[in-house]
Design a protein around this motif. Structure first.
Motif, PDB file in Angstrom:
ATOM      1  N   UNK A 257       0.833  -1.204   0.000  1.00 16.88           N
ATOM      2  CA  UNK A 257       0.000   0.000   0.000  1.00 16.88           C
ATOM      3  C   UNK A 257       0.875   1.265   0.000  1.00 16.88           C
ATOM      4  N   UNK A 258       1.862   1.297   0.870  1.00 11.87           N
ATOM      5  CA  UNK A 258       2.691   2.503   0.975  1.00 11.87           C
ATOM      6  C   UNK A 258       3.548   2.694  -0.279  1.00 11.87           C
ATOM      7  N   UNK A 259       4.053   1.598  -0.823  1.00 14.91           N
ATOM      8  CA  UNK A 259       4.854   1.695  -2.044  1.00 14.91           C
ATOM      9  C   UNK A 259       3.994   2.203  -3.203  1.00 14.91           C
ATOM     10  N   UNK A 260       2.758   1.722  -3.268  1.00 11.30           N
ATOM     11  CA  UNK A 260       1.858   2.153  -4.335  1.00 11.30           C
ATOM     12  C   UNK A 260       1.534   3.640  -4.222  1.00 11.30           C
ATOM     13  N   UNK A 261       1.376   4.137  -3.011  1.00 11.23           N
ATOM     14  CA  UNK A 261       1.131   5.571  -2.836  1.00 11.23           C
ATOM     15  C   UNK A 261       2.330   6.377  -3.310  1.00 11.23           C
ATOM     16  N   UNK A 262       3.531   5.908  -3.013  1.00  6.89           N
ATOM     17  CA  UNK A 262       4.728   6.595  -3.514  1.00  6.89           C
ATOM     18  C   UNK A 262       4.741   6.598  -5.040  1.00  6.89           C
ATOM     19  N   UNK A 263       4.402   5.455  -5.625  1.00  2.00           N
ATOM     20  CA  UNK A 263       4.388   5.322  -7.079  1.00  2.00           C
ATOM     21  C   UNK A 263       3.423   6.320  -7.715  1.00  2.00           C
ATOM     22  N   UNK A 264       2.219   6.415  -7.167  1.00  2.00           N
ATOM     23  CA  UNK A 264       1.206   7.264  -7.791  1.00  2.00           C
ATOM     24  C   UNK A 264       1.463   8.745  -7.546  1.00  2.00           C
ATOM     25  N   UNK A 265       1.861   9.110  -6.334  1.00  2.00           N
ATOM     26  CA  UNK A 265       2.173  10.523  -6.103  1.00  2.00           C
ATOM     27  C   UNK A 265       3.357  10.958  -6.974  1.00  2.00           C
TER      28      UNK A 265
END
Length: 399
Positions: A257-265
């Motif tokens: 979840x946290x990695x995906x948020x980094x990816x999208x931001x």
């Protein structure tokens, strides 16, 4: 070299809580802003809502009080991020205008993911869903012209076409056939994990939105259409969430979840033309880098594994909002007659599909067909917005 969030420091967690002045963001201009800026806002709201809900579920299943306190600290910041992101949407927009923007997100976000998904089975799941969201956009656009006497092209700005997809009345399937096979967490491409989490989150927020705004309308046809499509969004969430390997541990899911948020931001910061919004993407990215560090530490401590074992060595190419017209038209030409059977897809209606159709429609035309009949009665035509080339008469394919 690409951007590896594991190698960057973020803002320390104790400095991430913002006061009311900082959270009081100015909304984007609904008339002059980039439609894809609005799409990025809607997407990130869905991602943040999923992060909050997942964190709450994790806390409810976690017996360690200290871990629950760490989750609560991060979750509070995620809740502030969600407020800042969602409050970027203009208050002037009606529910239907926001709905059309939601469906534009569903078409062009899922379309991009489908085009870049390396796994053929997962790619088919996204292609299947695109044609249904595409038709939802078409039905809502006709409702919008009926109720507000405006055209959806003022919202999608020609970036996404408005015309029939797989007819909405055929989206009602036996729940048994909405569950797909999951990817294998040990062998799947890390990008596939990000795709699955992103589309699941986007569909989930659409489902939640329709559940809550549908009964706010006075017009009976609007209330009925939101009810019908809201039920289909529940099917879509089932469809997409089942792609995620249920064998992933809580710690592994937290890191993803946290990695995906980094990816999208990071992706949206790279492409955002609005400097005010871009600054928010950059700020939130720097917050998420710290959230990812905390999640990785928890995984090492409690799962006994190194996060690098499950994550991509660097962020993939940025996820981009862009036109998918030719891709969607190809799907219209090749996949209109698909339905699901078990974990797969078939072109012939089967017994469970037919039984569900008879049960849910009860021998009557569903709201998605009623709205078209009422629109034709009012205007003598259907509302469509096609931007290039002839399109086959999809209505003739409806059986």
């Amino acid at each position: 070299m690409g951007f590896n969030p594991l190698e960057h420091q973020g803002i320390p967690l104790e400095r991430q809580v913002r006061d009311w002045r900082e959270l009081d963001v100015d909304p984007v201009d609904p008339d002059r802003g980039d439609p894809y800026t609005r799409c990025r806002i809607i997407t990130m709201n869905g991602i943040e809502v999923e992060a909050i809900l997942f964190n709450h579920q994790f806390a409810r299943h976690c017996p360690d009080a200290e871990v629950k306190r760490q989750l609560a600290q991060v979750r509070y910041v995620e809740a502030q991020q969600q407020k800042a992101v969602n409050w970027l949407l203009p208050g002037l927009a009606s529910v239907l205008e926001t709905t059309i923007a939601y469906e534009q997100v569903a078409v062009d976000l899922t379309g991009w993911v489908a085009r870049h998904e390396p796994d053929p089975y997962l790619r088919q799941a996204y292609e299947f869903g695109v044609l249904e969201d595409f038709d939802h956009l078409y039905r809502y656009a006709n409702l919008y012209e009926m109720i507000e006497h405006r055209k959806a092209e003022s919202i999608v700005d020609g970036l996404t076409e408005v015309m029939p997809g797989r007819p909405t009345k055929f989206h009602h399937r036996d729940p048994y056939d909405n569950v797909r096979d999951p990817y294998d967490r040990g062998t799947t491409d890390p990008l596939s994990k990000l795709h699955a989490l992103t589309i699941m989150s986007a569909e989930q927020q659409t489902m939640n939105f329709y559940m809550n705004v549908g009964p706010q309308y006075m017009e009976p046809i609007a209330r009925r259409l939101y009810q019908e499509i809201g039920l289909i969004e529940e099917e879509h969430v089932t469809h997409y969430e089942s792609l995620v390997d249920p064998g992933e541990t809580w710690w592994e899911q937290l890191v993803n979840h946290e990695y995906n948020e980094c990816y999208l931001y990071h992706s949206f910061m790279e492409q955002e033309p609005d400097p005010k919004v871009r600054a928010i993407w950059e700020l939130h990215l720097n917050m998420e880098l710290e959230h990812l560090r905390i999640a990785c530490d928890l995984m090492r401590r409690h799962d006994g594994r190194e996060p690098r074992e499950i994550l991509a060595p660097e962020l993939p190419n940025v996820l981009t909002f862009e036109e998918n017209k030719q891709f969607v038209r190809h799907l219209l030409d090749t996949q209109m007659d698909l339905t699901t059977l078990g974990a797969g897809y078939v072109r012939d209606a089967h017994e469970r599909f037919q039984r569900m159709q008879e049960r849910i429609h009860g021998g009557q035309e569903p709201p998605s067909e009623q709205v078209m009949a009422q629109h034709r009665e009012m205007f003598g035509r259907e509302y469509r917005m096609e931007t290039e080339g002839p399109h086959p008469d999809i209505a003739s394919r409806e059986k």
